[in-house]
Write an enzyme that holds these catalytic residues in place. Structure first.
Site, PDB file in Angstrom:
ATOM      1  N   ALA A 299       0.824  -1.261  -0.073  1.00  0.00           N
ATOM      2  CA  ALA A 299       0.090   0.071   0.019  1.00  0.00           C
ATOM      3  C   ALA A 299       0.984   1.314   0.026  1.00  0.00           C
ATOM      4  CB  ALA A 299      -0.921   0.074   1.273  1.00  0.00           C
ATOM      5  N   GLY A 300       2.120   1.274   0.446  1.00  0.00           N
ATOM      6  CA  GLY A 300       2.846   2.409   0.498  1.00  0.00           C
ATOM      7  C   GLY A 300       3.283   3.332  -0.794  1.00  0.00           C
ATOM      8  N   LYS A 304      -3.148   4.921  -3.575  1.00  0.00           N
ATOM      9  CA  LYS A 304      -4.287   4.027  -4.282  1.00  0.00           C
ATOM     10  C   LYS A 304      -5.095   3.548  -2.930  1.00  0.00           C
ATOM     11  CE  LYS A 304      -1.414   2.380  -8.060  1.00  0.00           C
ATOM     12  NZ  LYS A 304      -0.248   3.213  -7.878  1.00  0.00           N
ATOM     13  N   CYS A 422       4.344   0.306 -11.889  1.00  0.00           N
ATOM     14  CA  CYS A 422       4.566   1.658 -12.596  1.00  0.00           C
ATOM     15  C   CYS A 422       5.854   1.412 -13.162  1.00  0.00           C
ATOM     16  CB  CYS A 422       4.867   2.759 -11.648  1.00  0.00           C
ATOM     17  SG  CYS A 422       5.054   4.463 -12.210  1.00  0.00           S
TER      18      CYS A 422
END
Length: 489
Positions: A299-300, A304, A422
């Site tokens: 999650a970091g 999002k 990404c």
């Protein structure tokens, strides 16, 4: 040495002075600028920290500017000088190599950084040549020493002897092939240039777009905001205009998102529009059965997760945000501070690879934004292109496979996993997914392109594939990849 090149006291005279030419400063030596200005000093310190501490410029520069009280035009100048120099470092090093009488690896690193800053002012910014040279010499004198200042002055005068267009022609003429030409003129390492060309073709685009892609990587991105659903709206973000694709996206006209109350209170945040699109697509994908418990596995720093949390709150679902590093878990907590508590089951630190074993079939939706090389965000992390190496891929892709297996184990039959990177690199996208699915008979691919089109505000150009690859030069976003997978019963 001929006698006519010495003055009456026996000191050597330059050729111009021997001819009687007078091109001296109107200031006495004691009045000449001996110190660099604050903006250039700040940019220099950023380059030194990036080199010495593996720091990221976007994390170093903002607090440095605040500490030194550098604001307004000076802050904008320091930002462009630091980020622009880091982006175009490969190009400037190639130019400097033509102007220095030794290999660049034999130039003191501090002096080389000053030369790079000077080269960017001369060739990449609207700074008058005399000012770029004299101010960089003053910076060198203050931060490195008087001797190096003379060297910097001589080198930058050679750099300024040609405009950028002519230097690019020189560099292009020396390149052995088209790929090398693009790599040096567009300031990307050769291995990244090659990988991006392969990724374009593999995602259904033309290799001829490579030049446009590299040029887009070198453009400073505008600040994109996310208006988290149910917490804020794009129309409420003063000084921002609607984004291009996502209902939640807004483009900030200025450069200081912290000036907006919605950003400070967490109802809005800074998030690339591509990142928003892939999150919205996962949230919009159809699941078979209940839709109550969602997981953000990596999650970091939390953008999002906060967007998922806001959507979950509107639907009566709840989110578990997992992060492997405690300091990044704290960033997730900050990002999610405005999400209604009922929608946040937990924000925790743990290894995502363990979740599939510890919590099998426990989630209806799983977002896996996998750790990756970040080659899709080179606009935002200008130093990343010089820091990453091909050897990073082996470790990262092994981790990505393990995490994807864990995500597929953690989602229940009928539930959906969104695999996101990404990075457009083939090894981190299609190859990882293909390798994992080759070993599993309990997973099917969904049409991620259809899911993205369903959440986009207007027709978005995507290729004829079920996975999605976004591009800076096509979509104006980071190069985000999305594959959607459903666990079979």
């Amino acid at each position: 040495m001929s006698a006519d090149r010495r003055d009456a006291k026996g000191r050597q005279r330059g050729a111009a002075r021997a001819r009687g030419a007078r091109n001296q400063s109107q200031q006495a030596p004691g009045q000449r600028r001996r110190t660099g200005d604050p903006a250039r000093n700040a940019a220099y310190d950023v380059l030194r920290q990036v080199a010495d501490s593996d720091a990221y410029a976007n994390l170093v520069l903002p607090p440095l500017l605040r500490e030194r009280g550098i604001v307004g035009r000076d802050a904008a100048f320091a930002t462009e000088l630091a980020y622009g120099t880091l982006r175009m470092l490969g190009r400037y090093d190639a130019v400097l190599a033509q102007c220095v009488d030794r290999p660049l690896d034999r130039v003191d690193p501090a002096v080389l950084d000053v030369l790079r800053l000077g080269a960017h002012q001369v060739l990449g910014m609207r700074v008058a040549t005399h000012a770029a040279v004299s101010e960089t010499v003053a910076l060198t004198r203050e931060r490195v020493g008087a001797g190096p200042a003379q060297f910097v002055n001589a080198v930058l005068r050679k750099v300024s002897a040609r405009p950028l267009g002519q230097w690019l022609e020189v560099l292009a003429s020396q390149a052995p092939d088209d790929l090398a030409r693009l790599a040096v003129t567009q300031s990307h390492p050769a291995w990244i240039t090659r990988a991006l060309r392969e990724a374009l073709v593999a995602s259904g685009r033309s290799a001829s777009e490579l030049g446009d892609l590299l040029a887009a990587d070198n453009e400073a991105p505008r600040v994109t905001l996310v208006a988290r659903p149910g917490l804020s709206a794009v129309a409420d973000l003063n000084g921002a205009e609607p984004g291009r694709w996502a209902t939640t996206a807004a483009v900030l006209q200025g450069s200081d998102p912290g000036a907006l109350e919605a950003v400070r209170d967490g109802t809005a945040g800074v998030q690339d529009e591509g990142s928003q699109l892939v999150t919205l697509a996962l949230a919009g994908a159809v699941v078979d059965g209940p839709d109550e418990r969602w997981l953000d596995m990596c999650a970091g720093p939390g953008g999002k997760a906060a967007l998922l949390g806001a959507i979950a709150a509107e639907r009566g679902a709840r989110v578990v945000a997992n992060e492997s590093q405690e300091h990044r878990t704290e960033l997730v907590r900050r990002s999610m501070k405005a999400v209604p508590r009922a929608a946040v089951e937990s924000i925790r630190t743990g290894d995502g690879r363990d979740i599939g074993t510890d919590e099998p079939a426990a989630y209806d939706r799983v977002l896996l934004d996998a750790p990756c090389t970040g080659l899709g965000a080179l606009r935002r992390r200008p130093e990343s292109r010089w820091r990453r190496t091909p050897s990073d891929l082996g470790t990262l892709t092994a981790l990505q496979r393990e995490l994807l297996d864990s995500a597929l184990d953690a989602v229940r039959p009928g539930g959906v996993v969104g695999y996101v990177t990404c990075s457009p690199h083939m090894a981190e996208t299609q190859v990882v997914v293909d390798d994992v699915l080759r070993r599993r008979a309990d997973v099917e691919r969904l049409d991620a392109a259809e899911a993205v089109r369903a959440v986009a505000t207007t027709e978005i150009p995507l290729t004829d594939r079920t996975d999605v690859q976004l591009w800076p030069h096509v979509h104006g976003t980071d190069a985000m990849h999305l594959t959607l997978l459903r666990r079979r019963a």
